[in-house]
Design a protein around this motif. Structure first.
Motif, PDB file in Angstrom:
ATOM      1  N   LEU A 220       0.840  -1.190   0.000  1.00  0.00           N
ATOM      2  CA  LEU A 220       0.000   0.000   0.000  1.00  0.00           C
ATOM      3  C   LEU A 220       0.878   1.243   0.000  1.00  0.00           C
ATOM      4  O   LEU A 220       1.702   1.442   0.889  1.00  0.00           O
ATOM      5  CB  LEU A 220      -0.888  -0.027   1.248  1.00  0.00           C
ATOM      6  CG  LEU A 220      -2.016   0.994   1.335  1.00  0.00           C
ATOM      7  CD1 LEU A 220      -3.037   0.778   0.228  1.00  0.00           C
ATOM      8  CD2 LEU A 220      -2.698   0.897   2.699  1.00  0.00           C
ATOM      9  N   GLU A 221       0.692   2.090  -1.011  1.00  0.00           N
ATOM     10  CA  GLU A 221       1.479   3.316  -1.102  1.00  0.00           C
ATOM     11  C   GLU A 221       0.864   4.407  -0.241  1.00  0.00           C
ATOM     12  O   GLU A 221      -0.348   4.621  -0.276  1.00  0.00           O
ATOM     13  CB  GLU A 221       1.554   3.816  -2.539  1.00  0.00           C
ATOM     14  CG  GLU A 221       2.304   5.140  -2.666  1.00  0.00           C
ATOM     15  CD  GLU A 221       2.224   5.742  -4.054  1.00  0.00           C
ATOM     16  OE1 GLU A 221       2.685   6.878  -4.200  1.00  0.00           O
ATOM     17  OE2 GLU A 221       1.715   5.069  -4.965  1.00  0.00           O
ATOM     18  N   GLY A 222       1.672   5.077   0.541  1.00  0.00           N
ATOM     19  CA  GLY A 222       1.122   6.152   1.345  1.00  0.00           C
ATOM     20  C   GLY A 222       2.142   6.784   2.254  1.00  0.00           C
ATOM     21  O   GLY A 222       3.349   6.639   2.064  1.00  0.00           O
ATOM     22  N   ALA A 240      -3.213   7.118   2.088  1.00  0.00           N
ATOM     23  CA  ALA A 240      -2.759   6.047   1.197  1.00  0.00           C
ATOM     24  C   ALA A 240      -3.542   6.071  -0.107  1.00  0.00           C
ATOM     25  O   ALA A 240      -4.689   6.531  -0.170  1.00  0.00           O
ATOM     26  CB  ALA A 240      -2.902   4.683   1.877  1.00  0.00           C
ATOM     27  N   TRP A 273      -7.309   8.478  -3.032  1.00  0.00           N
ATOM     28  CA  TRP A 273      -6.611   8.521  -1.749  1.00  0.00           C
ATOM     29  C   TRP A 273      -7.621   8.445  -0.610  1.00  0.00           C
ATOM     30  O   TRP A 273      -8.766   8.880  -0.745  1.00  0.00           O
ATOM     31  CB  TRP A 273      -5.813   9.821  -1.624  1.00  0.00           C
ATOM     32  CG  TRP A 273      -4.706   9.938  -2.625  1.00  0.00           C
ATOM     33  CD1 TRP A 273      -4.803  10.390  -3.913  1.00  0.00           C
ATOM     34  CD2 TRP A 273      -3.334   9.571  -2.434  1.00  0.00           C
ATOM     35  NE1 TRP A 273      -3.580  10.338  -4.535  1.00  0.00           N
ATOM     36  CE2 TRP A 273      -2.663   9.839  -3.646  1.00  0.00           C
ATOM     37  CE3 TRP A 273      -2.614   9.059  -1.355  1.00  0.00           C
ATOM     38  CZ2 TRP A 273      -1.303   9.606  -3.813  1.00  0.00           C
ATOM     39  CZ3 TRP A 273      -1.256   8.829  -1.510  1.00  0.00           C
ATOM     40  CH2 TRP A 273      -0.612   9.096  -2.728  1.00  0.00           C
ATOM     41  N   TRP A 303       1.274  -0.881   8.241  1.00  0.00           N
ATOM     42  CA  TRP A 303       0.905   0.457   8.670  1.00  0.00           C
ATOM     43  C   TRP A 303       0.244   0.457  10.036  1.00  0.00           C
ATOM     44  O   TRP A 303      -0.536  -0.422  10.371  1.00  0.00           O
ATOM     45  CB  TRP A 303      -0.071   1.087   7.652  1.00  0.00           C
ATOM     46  CG  TRP A 303       0.546   1.347   6.331  1.00  0.00           C
ATOM     47  CD1 TRP A 303       0.332   0.671   5.160  1.00  0.00           C
ATOM     48  CD2 TRP A 303       1.463   2.392   5.996  1.00  0.00           C
ATOM     49  NE1 TRP A 303       1.061   1.222   4.151  1.00  0.00           N
ATOM     50  CE2 TRP A 303       1.765   2.277   4.635  1.00  0.00           C
ATOM     51  CE3 TRP A 303       2.061   3.420   6.735  1.00  0.00           C
ATOM     52  CZ2 TRP A 303       2.631   3.156   3.984  1.00  0.00           C
ATOM     53  CZ3 TRP A 303       2.927   4.284   6.087  1.00  0.00           C
ATOM     54  CH2 TRP A 303       3.197   4.145   4.729  1.00  0.00           C
TER      55      TRP A 303
END
Length: 305
Positions: A220-222, A240, A273, A303
């Motif tokens: 997960l990008e964030g 994210a 997002w 996370w």
């Protein structure tokens, strides 16, 4: 061989520690490559498994750009069209659109202006009696000739909250520029005031080759915001990104309860997002991304734990 906190360090790790010490003692801030500001959002970082050398790199990235970032979105079959909740570019502390309103919002049809960001609230809540809002400001992709002006405008806006932020250098801006890649500045406001902790990510623009979909392996990008100035104390906020095939996001906490933040579209970007605050005194066991049919697309355990 060196010893730190009762543990043996390798020569490379010891050298990294010495390098950090020298950096701290020098106490001199110089303009940093703009590339560090925009690549932080593409780097994958396992916060609980850092080597000493890795910690040195993370510390440097935090000094330059703020936030903690990791992960990515892959390419594959696209899902439903993104929706957008758009706010005026000049009003980050003004009227807001909550994440739950995004499901019925209408996509924007405004022209893409690389010098005018599209600004959206992607999450909101109350912590310790203070209202926080998570924002995504999308700066549309421009030409290489427009990149320096865009970088300067973004820097001026960020510098109002981060006075020590170094001005972008032309050579670094031009080297970092990628055709068709938007820039997304993620930040928090608390009781209407923009906070010092923020992060800059690059993101695929609407003209990116091939549709975007969730990459099960990429994570997960964030970024986690709220640490740098202690704004959120024990409840930092995760912002994210998810691809268009994600219909639901389910955060499962260690007490068995769940939270479902709603992904929000930003302009005509194919990336959405969401923002969610960590439970004070609790941890997230997992963040699960689900498709329209209920199928698990990806699960992240990196996370808020």
């Amino acid at each position: 061989m060196s010893v730190r906190d009762g543990q043996d360090l390798s020569e490379d790790e010891a050298a990294a520690v010495r390098g950090l010490t020298d950096l701290a003692e020098a106490a001199e801030l110089r303009p940093a490559p703009y590339e560090l500001l925009v690549t932080g959002g593409r780097r994958r970082l396992r916060r609980r498994r850092l080597s000493t050398a890795g910690a040195a790199a993370v510390l440097l990235a935090a000094v330059v750009g703020g936030g903690t970032a990791l992960g990515g979105i892959g390419r594959g079959t696209a899902g439903a069209p993104a929706t957008a909740a758009v706010l005026p570019a000049a009003g980050p502390a003004g009227a807001s659109v909550s994440a739950t309103a995004a499901a019925t919002a209408t996509p924007t049809t405004a022209a893409r202006d690389p010098f005018t960001p599209v600004r959206v609230v992607v999450g909101k809540g109350t912590t310790d009696g203070r209202e926080w809002k998570a924002w995504a400001a999308l700066w549309p992709a421009g030409t290489k000739e427009q990149a320096l002006r865009q970088a300067g405008l973004m820097w001026a806006e960020r510098r109002a909250a981060i006075p020590q932020l170094p001005e972008p250098v032309e050579a670094d801006v031009l080297r970092s520029w990628r055709a068709g890649r938007d820039l997304v500045n993620l930040y928090l406001t608390v009781d209407g005031a923009r906070q010092v902790d923020d992060s800059v990510h690059d993101s695929a623009g609407p003209g990116a080759p091939g549709p975007l979909s969730t990459d099960r392996e990429a994570g997960l990008e964030g970024t986690l915001l709220g640490f740098k100035g202690g704004e959120m104390r024990a409840s930092p906020v995760l912002l994210a990104a998810v691809a268009l095939d994600v219909a639901r996001v389910v955060v499962t906490w260690d007490d068995g309860s769940t939270t479902e933040p709603v992904p929000v579209g930003v302009g005509d970007s194919p990336v959405r997002w969401f923002g969610v605050a960590k439970k004070a005194g609790g941890s997230a066991k997992s963040i699960t991304l689900l498709g329209q049919d209920g199928r698990v697309l990806a699960t992240s355990k990196d996370w808020m734990n």
